[in-house]
Design a protein around this motif. Structure first.
Motif, PDB file in Angstrom:
ATOM      1  N   LEU A 230       0.805  -1.216   0.000  1.00 43.53           N
ATOM      2  CA  LEU A 230       0.000   0.000   0.000  1.00 43.53           C
ATOM      3  C   LEU A 230       0.843   1.274   0.000  1.00 43.53           C
ATOM      4  CD1 LEU A 230      -2.743  -1.050   2.586  1.00 43.53           C
ATOM      5  CD2 LEU A 230      -2.827  -1.199   0.097  1.00 43.53           C
ATOM      6  N   LYS A 231       2.164   1.137   0.185  1.00 42.79           N
ATOM      7  CA  LYS A 231       3.017   2.328   0.234  1.00 42.79           C
ATOM      8  C   LYS A 231       3.006   3.088  -1.080  1.00 42.79           C
ATOM      9  CE  LYS A 231       6.203   0.718   3.822  1.00 42.79           C
ATOM     10  NZ  LYS A 231       7.603   0.365   4.150  1.00 42.79           N
ATOM     11  N   GLU A 232       2.800   2.354  -2.179  1.00 44.60           N
ATOM     12  CA  GLU A 232       2.784   3.005  -3.480  1.00 44.60           C
ATOM     13  C   GLU A 232       1.404   3.532  -3.837  1.00 44.60           C
ATOM     14  OE1 GLU A 232       4.283   0.213  -6.271  1.00 44.60           O
ATOM     15  OE2 GLU A 232       6.255   0.038  -5.312  1.00 44.60           O
ATOM     16  N   GLN A 233       0.429   3.329  -2.961  1.00 46.84           N
ATOM     17  CA  GLN A 233      -0.924   3.808  -3.215  1.00 46.84           C
ATOM     18  C   GLN A 233      -1.249   4.988  -2.317  1.00 46.84           C
ATOM     19  OE1 GLN A 233      -3.754   0.627  -2.945  1.00 46.84           O
ATOM     20  NE2 GLN A 233      -2.345  -0.892  -3.791  1.00 46.84           N
ATOM     21  N   LYS A 234      -2.268   5.725  -2.703  1.00 42.31           N
ATOM     22  CA  LYS A 234      -2.717   6.838  -1.886  1.00 42.31           C
ATOM     23  C   LYS A 234      -3.604   6.291  -0.776  1.00 42.31           C
ATOM     24  CE  LYS A 234      -5.217  11.220  -2.010  1.00 42.31           C
ATOM     25  NZ  LYS A 234      -6.021  12.151  -2.816  1.00 42.31           N
ATOM     26  N   THR A 235      -3.106   6.304   0.434  1.00 43.24           N
ATOM     27  CA  THR A 235      -3.871   5.763   1.562  1.00 43.24           C
ATOM     28  C   THR A 235      -4.269   6.844   2.555  1.00 43.24           C
ATOM     29  OG1 THR A 235      -1.810   5.241   2.737  1.00 43.24           O
ATOM     30  CG2 THR A 235      -2.792   3.493   1.390  1.00 43.24           C
ATOM     31  N   THR A 236      -4.045   8.106   2.194  1.00 40.98           N
ATOM     32  CA  THR A 236      -4.491   9.193   3.070  1.00 40.98           C
ATOM     33  C   THR A 236      -5.925   9.560   2.727  1.00 40.98           C
ATOM     34  OG1 THR A 236      -3.576  10.832   1.539  1.00 40.98           O
ATOM     35  CG2 THR A 236      -2.186  10.146   3.394  1.00 40.98           C
ATOM     36  N   LEU A 237      -6.694   9.823   3.763  1.00 44.53           N
ATOM     37  CA  LEU A 237      -8.092  10.197   3.581  1.00 44.53           C
ATOM     38  C   LEU A 237      -8.388  11.458   4.374  1.00 44.53           C
ATOM     39  CD1 LEU A 237     -10.299   6.971   3.885  1.00 44.53           C
ATOM     40  CD2 LEU A 237     -10.044   8.439   1.893  1.00 44.53           C
ATOM     41  N   LYS A 238      -9.153  12.346   3.766  1.00 45.72           N
ATOM     42  CA  LYS A 238      -9.662  13.478   4.520  1.00 45.72           C
ATOM     43  C   LYS A 238     -10.808  13.005   5.394  1.00 45.72           C
ATOM     44  CE  LYS A 238      -8.496  17.547   1.768  1.00 45.72           C
ATOM     45  NZ  LYS A 238      -9.046  18.730   1.066  1.00 45.72           N
ATOM     46  N   CYS A 246      -5.727  11.930   7.388  1.00 43.10           N
ATOM     47  CA  CYS A 246      -5.046  10.852   8.116  1.00 43.10           C
ATOM     48  C   CYS A 246      -4.613   9.763   7.149  1.00 43.10           C
ATOM     49  CB  CYS A 246      -5.964  10.249   9.181  1.00 43.10           C
ATOM     50  SG  CYS A 246      -6.495  11.408  10.445  1.00 43.10           S
ATOM     51  N   ASP A 247      -3.550   9.048   7.541  1.00 42.43           N
ATOM     52  CA  ASP A 247      -3.140   7.882   6.774  1.00 42.43           C
ATOM     53  C   ASP A 247      -3.911   6.684   7.310  1.00 42.43           C
ATOM     54  OD1 ASP A 247      -1.536   5.374   6.252  1.00 42.43           O
ATOM     55  OD2 ASP A 247      -0.471   6.823   5.008  1.00 42.43           O
ATOM     56  N   LEU A 248      -4.719   6.065   6.456  1.00 45.53           N
ATOM     57  CA  LEU A 248      -5.599   5.001   6.917  1.00 45.53           C
ATOM     58  C   LEU A 248      -4.814   3.748   7.330  1.00 45.53           C
ATOM     59  CD1 LEU A 248      -8.654   4.766   7.301  1.00 45.53           C
ATOM     60  CD2 LEU A 248      -8.767   3.502   5.151  1.00 45.53           C
ATOM     61  N   VAL A 249      -3.623   3.558   6.768  1.00 46.51           N
ATOM     62  CA  VAL A 249      -2.800   2.413   7.162  1.00 46.51           C
ATOM     63  C   VAL A 249      -2.376   2.561   8.620  1.00 46.51           C
ATOM     64  CG1 VAL A 249      -0.638   1.183   6.803  1.00 46.51           C
ATOM     65  CG2 VAL A 249      -1.987   1.947   4.826  1.00 46.51           C
ATOM     66  N   LEU A 311     -12.012   4.161  10.114  1.00 47.65           N
ATOM     67  CA  LEU A 311     -12.931   5.030   9.382  1.00 47.65           C
ATOM     68  C   LEU A 311     -13.799   5.838  10.338  1.00 47.65           C
ATOM     69  CD1 LEU A 311     -14.119   2.624   6.528  1.00 47.65           C
ATOM     70  CD2 LEU A 311     -12.717   4.681   6.248  1.00 47.65           C
ATOM     71  N   ASP A 312     -14.246   5.187  11.411  1.00 42.31           N
ATOM     72  CA  ASP A 312     -15.066   5.891  12.405  1.00 42.31           C
ATOM     73  C   ASP A 312     -14.288   7.059  13.021  1.00 42.31           C
ATOM     74  OD1 ASP A 312     -17.518   5.872  14.275  1.00 42.31           O
ATOM     75  OD2 ASP A 312     -15.820   5.786  15.680  1.00 42.31           O
ATOM     76  N   HIS A 313     -12.991   6.869  13.202  1.00 47.45           N
ATOM     77  CA  HIS A 313     -12.132   7.901  13.793  1.00 47.45           C
ATOM     78  C   HIS A 313     -12.170   9.193  12.974  1.00 47.45           C
ATOM     79  CE1 HIS A 313      -8.644   9.248  16.210  1.00 47.45           C
ATOM     80  NE2 HIS A 313      -8.294   9.883  15.090  1.00 47.45           N
ATOM     81  N   ILE A 314     -12.342   9.064  11.657  1.00 49.53           N
ATOM     82  CA  ILE A 314     -12.352  10.263  10.819  1.00 49.53           C
ATOM     83  C   ILE A 314     -13.752  10.563  10.261  1.00 49.53           C
ATOM     84  CG2 ILE A 314      -9.916  10.200  10.224  1.00 49.53           C
ATOM     85  CD1 ILE A 314     -10.577   8.772   7.648  1.00 49.53           C
ATOM     86  N   GLY A 315     -14.762  10.003  10.915  1.00 51.32           N
ATOM     87  CA  GLY A 315     -16.133  10.424  10.632  1.00 51.32           C
ATOM     88  C   GLY A 315     -16.934   9.578   9.670  1.00 51.32           C
ATOM     89  N   TYR A 316     -16.370   8.438   9.202  1.00 50.51           N
ATOM     90  CA  TYR A 316     -17.104   7.581   8.266  1.00 50.51           C
ATOM     91  C   TYR A 316     -17.660   6.360   8.989  1.00 50.51           C
ATOM     92  CZ  TYR A 316     -14.638  10.257   4.656  1.00 50.51           C
ATOM     93  OH  TYR A 316     -14.136  11.264   3.872  1.00 50.51           O
ATOM     94  N   ARG A 317     -18.797   5.884   8.523  1.00 48.53           N
ATOM     95  CA  ARG A 317     -19.386   4.681   9.083  1.00 48.53           C
ATOM     96  C   ARG A 317     -19.297   3.545   8.081  1.00 48.53           C
ATOM     97  NH1 ARG A 317     -24.535   5.484  13.094  1.00 48.53           N
ATOM     98  NH2 ARG A 317     -23.468   6.805  14.622  1.00 48.53           N
ATOM     99  N   ALA A 318     -18.623   2.470   8.461  1.00 46.43           N
ATOM    100  CA  ALA A 318     -18.548   1.291   7.601  1.00 46.43           C
ATOM    101  C   ALA A 318     -19.952   0.712   7.395  1.00 46.43           C
ATOM    102  CB  ALA A 318     -17.639   0.245   8.221  1.00 46.43           C
TER     103      ALA A 318
END
Length: 549
Positions: A230-238, A246-249, A311-318
């Motif tokens: 995942l290092k080569e992918q964009k894993t940061t989410l607003k 935040c970096d989701l990883v 995801l919950d930490h940054i406001g999203y609900r799975a």
């Protein structure tokens, strides 16, 4: 996740190139030629489309396909190219016949039908056509192919809905197992009519406005092996409110330790976790993943909950999880318990009621009833093969029979009494009781007066003279209503959504014992006293007298 529009489209698209006058059996055309050569082609005739036995060992059927019949008639054209082909397969036919074929106009017919989405029963006409003999004959096969499978698959879908219960989400996942692309589209369309909530079929969503849903397969999960990928992918989410990034990883790994401690799971599959993180980055608003690739109750649920907490930490609900193997009812209990345990220990209360558990894996009607007896925790079912192929009964068996020609009643006799037809043009009424439930369907002759509310009506079993009863209906519904005449379609065609809603309304008119799976009560289809006497007179007049040696 819903990925498509939910607008309802007028669905002529699929049928524009496939459903046409030559979508028929050759004998329809050869009979037309025979009628034409005999100068019978314009004789006024009445045909009925009906079925003889309910499918799936049940006691009701859902009538569907009328919208498609109307589309077919509105686009009915025999082209020059069609004529050239017919000449090649009927080289001895007179050329004038093909000019006649091109002159055929469906507006020469009058059609009555039951309302699409109605519960219906054996021997009761679904559609009645009146018009020139050759024209009514020509459309037989096309109408049968449009009504047979549509009604069968809608009935199957309704049975799955009854088995699952009104509170469960039903997802049709059958395209890959359907009987070809046209079968797949028809199945998606009429499963939705029969009560399914959505389909995985993207083209069906586009063409018919059906909600579409889908998540991922095992190939997505197994395509990842390590977090480092995942290092080569964009894993940061607003965050959902846009206040932070935040970096989701990193966030997931932080929560993973908490989840492992709470659930007492020592190890997880790193590739599975990586796939979940990647999927969450792509769909933070609709994070629903398959958790049975390696260990459903170990790595699968733990990895999901770690990402869901991030995801919950940054406001999203799975959204939830899907399970596609093993003891689904048992696993749903354990998965739900683990969700609740993490919710209590880590203070995420909405995990208890806000996460969906989807089950799939060749589910059938019997399995759904079994689940109900196990008090399962499944919220949604993804159903494919057994639903769209109608595996328990692959054909409904609608038939199309002439019942009158030039005012003369016609009656088919057979050694099997069940294959006899009721002669003459007819009317059909549904007699209902004081509670609004249907008592029986009554078939009468064309010119009999309509039964009266709260007045006794003598109802006869079609084939047994001693089976008779009076019925005093609280309300009466005439089932066959005009849908097509010299001006074309009589009223605007129902939308798919309107048909779907009418199916649910129509089902409410049936008693529970008629709808139940085990030993359902047979629904009565009766003849008026006049039609009974007339049919039996015709029977005696037309049946040959045997000889004993």
């Amino acid at each position: 996740m819903i990925l498509g529009s939910t607008s309802i489209l007028y669905d002529s698209g699929m049928y524009g190139s496939v459903v046409q006058p030559l979508l028929t059996d050759l004998y329809q055309i050869t009979m037309c030629y025979g009628y034409w050569r005999s100068n019978k082609h314009n004789q006024n005739s009445v045909f009925e489309l009906f079925f003889r036995k309910n499918p799936f060992k049940g006691e009701f059927t859902i009538f569907c396909g009328l919208r498609d019949v109307i589309v077919f008639l509105e686009n009915f054209t025999i082209t020059d190219e069609d004529v050239q082909y017919l000449k090649s397969v009927m080289p001895d036919a007179e050329p004038e016949f093909f000019h006649y074929m091109q002159s055929l106009d469906p507006k020469q017919m009058k059609i009555r039908a039951q309302k699409e989405g109605s519960v219906c029963f054996p021997r009761v006409p679904l559609i009645t056509l009146e018009g020139p003999l050759a024209l009514c004959q020509l459309v037989e096969t096309t109408l049968l192919t449009l009504v047979n499978f549509a009604s069968l698959v809608a009935t199957n879908a309704v049975r799955y809905r009854l088995a699952a219960g009104d509170d469960k989400i039903l997802l049709e996942f059958g395209l890959r197992r359907a009987q070809g692309p046209d079968g797949g589209l028809t199945a998606s369309k009429y499963c939705y009519v029969g009560g399914f909530n959505a389909t995985s079929n993207v083209l069906a969503g586009k063409m018919y406005g059906i909600p579409i849903k889908g998540t991922q397969a095992h190939s997505f999960v197994t395509s990842f092996s390590k977090i480092s990928e995942l290092k080569e992918q964009k894993t940061t989410l607003k965050s959902k409110n846009g206040a932070q990034e935040c970096d989701l990883v990193d966030l997931t790994i932080k929560y993973l330790e908490d989840v492992k401690n709470v659930l007492e799971i020592p190890e997880i599959h790193e590739g599975e976790l990586a796939s979940f993180i990647a999927y969450a980055c792509a769909f933070p608003e609709n994070f629903l993943v398959l958790i049975d690739t390696y260990a459903t109750l170990g790595s699968g649920i733990a990895s999901f909950l770690a990402v869901a907490l991030a995801l919950d930490h940054i406001g999203y609900r799975a959204t939830g999880v899907r399970i596609d193997s093993g003891d689904l009812a048992y696993q749903s209990h354990v998965v739900h318990d683990k969700m609740c345990l993490v919710a209590d220990r880590l203070g995420v209360e909405w995990f208890k009621t806000g996460l969906t558990i989807v089950a799939s894996n060749d589910l059938d009607e019997e399995t759904l009833y079994s689940f109900r007896n196990q008090d399962h925790k499944i919220n949604a079912f993804g159903i494919g093969t057994n639903l769209v192929t109608c595996l328990n009964q692959p054909a409904l068996g609608c038939v199309y029979k002439i019942v009158e020609i030039e005012g003369r009643p016609c009656m088919k006799l057979a050694q099997e009494v069940g294959k006899m037809t009721f002669p003459g043009n007819k009317k059909v009424y549904r007699l209902q009781g004081s509670q609004g439930t249907a008592i029986l369907d009554l078939i009468s002759t064309e010119h009999e007066p309509k039964p009266e509310i709260n007045q006794p009506v003598l109802c006869r079993d079609p084939f047994t003279a001693t089976k008779r009863a009076y019925c005093k209906p609280s309300s009466i519904q005439e089932l066959l209503v005009p849908v097509w005449d010299e001006n074309g379609c009589v009223e605007p065609v129902q939308t798919l959504q309107e048909v779907r809603e009418f199916v649910l309304e129509s089902l409410k008119s049936l008693r529970a014992d008629v709808k139940r799976k085990l030993n359902p009560t047979p629904y009565k289809v009766s003849l008026s006293n006049k039609l009974f006497d007339f049919m039996h007179d015709q029977w005696l007049q037309n049946a040959p007298i045997g000889q004993l040696d």
